[in-house]
Design a protein around this motif. Structure first.
Motif, PDB file in Angstrom:
ATOM      1  N   ASN A  78      25.911  50.329  -3.606  1.00  0.00           N
ATOM      2  CA  ASN A  78      26.008  50.754  -2.212  1.00  0.00           C
ATOM      3  C   ASN A  78      25.975  49.571  -1.256  1.00  0.00           C
ATOM      4  N   PRO A 136      24.415  53.321   9.380  1.00  0.00           N
ATOM      5  CA  PRO A 136      23.886  54.676   9.230  1.00  0.00           C
ATOM      6  C   PRO A 136      24.599  55.499   8.155  1.00  0.00           C
ATOM      7  N   GLU A 137      25.868  55.207   7.900  1.00  0.00           N
ATOM      8  CA  GLU A 137      26.592  55.926   6.846  1.00  0.00           C
ATOM      9  C   GLU A 137      25.975  55.679   5.477  1.00  0.00           C
ATOM     10  N   TYR A 138      25.239  54.582   5.347  1.00  0.00           N
ATOM     11  CA  TYR A 138      24.601  54.241   4.073  1.00  0.00           C
ATOM     12  C   TYR A 138      23.080  54.393   4.149  1.00  0.00           C
ATOM     13  N   GLY A 139      22.622  55.189   5.106  1.00  0.00           N
ATOM     14  CA  GLY A 139      21.204  55.517   5.177  1.00  0.00           C
ATOM     15  C   GLY A 139      20.331  54.505   5.869  1.00  0.00           C
ATOM     16  N   GLU A 191      28.149  51.881  13.360  1.00  0.00           N
ATOM     17  CA  GLU A 191      28.817  52.971  12.657  1.00  0.00           C
ATOM     18  C   GLU A 191      28.514  52.949  11.156  1.00  0.00           C
ATOM     19  N   VAL A 192      28.632  51.761  10.554  1.00  0.00           N
ATOM     20  CA  VAL A 192      28.631  51.668   9.091  1.00  0.00           C
ATOM     21  C   VAL A 192      27.227  51.768   8.502  1.00  0.00           C
ATOM     22  N   ARG A 223      29.483  48.269  -1.274  1.00  0.00           N
ATOM     23  CA  ARG A 223      30.366  49.161  -0.516  1.00  0.00           C
ATOM     24  C   ARG A 223      30.120  49.033   0.975  1.00  0.00           C
ATOM     25  N   LEU A 224      28.856  48.918   1.354  1.00  0.00           N
ATOM     26  CA  LEU A 224      28.506  48.761   2.763  1.00  0.00           C
ATOM     27  C   LEU A 224      29.149  47.514   3.347  1.00  0.00           C
ATOM     28  N   ALA A 269      32.971  47.855   3.581  1.00  0.00           N
ATOM     29  CA  ALA A 269      33.370  48.736   4.683  1.00  0.00           C
ATOM     30  C   ALA A 269      33.234  48.031   6.018  1.00  0.00           C
ATOM     31  N   ARG A 290      36.507  47.187   8.441  1.00  0.00           N
ATOM     32  CA  ARG A 290      36.592  47.759   9.787  1.00  0.00           C
ATOM     33  C   ARG A 290      36.546  46.675  10.858  1.00  0.00           C
TER      34      ARG A 290
END
Length: 239
Positions: free
Chosen positions: A84, A46-49, A43-44, A87-88, A91, A95
């Motif tokens: 980033n 891909p949220e950061y590319g 999930e996580v 943050r990655l 996150a 989670r």
């Protein structure tokens, strides 16, 4: 020496006269967390590319250090900024802790196996952070088996497959490598234990897909552990 106090031995370090010291991996060995971690990372990232799937984790990255997984994906898909990256990771950790607190259970058969092995000194030795190890043990109801004998790669500064993580744990527990038994499900942990000169038990959850390396003992279920450990302790056949 616990993961939270790397400069000192545990207050109640086991006697080196005990026959064997058991060094358990956490994720996939003691607790059934691998699929949770795979899903969270799927999930996580891909949220950061960084394209990534749960299946990809299970097939190629089980037990691998998080930073190494991210580095691999950055080489394939492009570099992230330091902000980033921070943050990655935050996150992912947040989670994952929420999923573990709500859903984590012990590996099937492991609670009974640990009860049967109560007389043996034992520790958790993990590539994960100390906070994750503690959350996992508490959520799965296994914390009482290990107390503060928790060894994190993030605290000790060495990650499997480097044998140094298991070697540092053994030293802190008061045992030479030849009297330690590593129980690990992942290839990186099995490799680390063998390189450390320890007896290794490979808890192989995927026998149709994974081969246990020469020198390690293959088990398919945690219920087999007490008998195998008793045999090693009585015969010292691999020491």
């Amino acid at each position: 020496m616990s993961a939270s106090s790397p400069s000192a031995l545990p207050a109640s370090a086991p006697s080196s006269s005990a026959p064997l010291c058991l060094l358990f991996d956490s994720d996939g060995t003691l607790v059934d967390s691998e699929i949770l971690l795979a899903e969270v990372m799927g999930e996580v990232l891909p949220e950061y590319g960084l394209p990534f799937t749960a299946r990809q984790y299970m097939e190629a990255f089980r037990g691998v250090r998080f930073h190494d997984i991210v580095a691999t994906q950055q080489r394939r898909h492009g570099q992230l900024t330091e902000d980033n990256l921070a943050r990655l990771e935050a996150a992912m950790r947040t989670r994952m802790q929420a999923r573990m607190t709500e859903e984590l259970v012990a590996i099937d058969g492991m609670p009974d196996a640990l009860d049967a092995l109560a007389a043996y000194p034992k520790a958790v030795v993990s590539n994960g952070p100390d906070s994750k190890i503690r959350c996992a043990m508490a959520s799965a109801g296994l914390a009482h088996h290990f107390g503060d004998h928790l060894f994190s790669a993030y605290t000790l500064g060495v990650w499997k497959p480097d044998p140094g993580l298991y070697l540092k744990a053994a030293e802190a527990m008061g045992f030479p490598p030849e009297r330690c038994v590593v129980i690990d499900d992942a290839a990186v942990g099995v490799e680390a234990g063998l390189a450390a000169g320890m007896q290794v038990i490979h808890l192989n959850h995927f026998p149709d897909e994974e081969t246990t390396p020469e020198g390690a003992i293959a088990l398919l279920h945690a219920s087999e552990l007490p008998e195998v450990i008793a045999r090693l302790a009585s015969t010292r056949q691999a020491f």
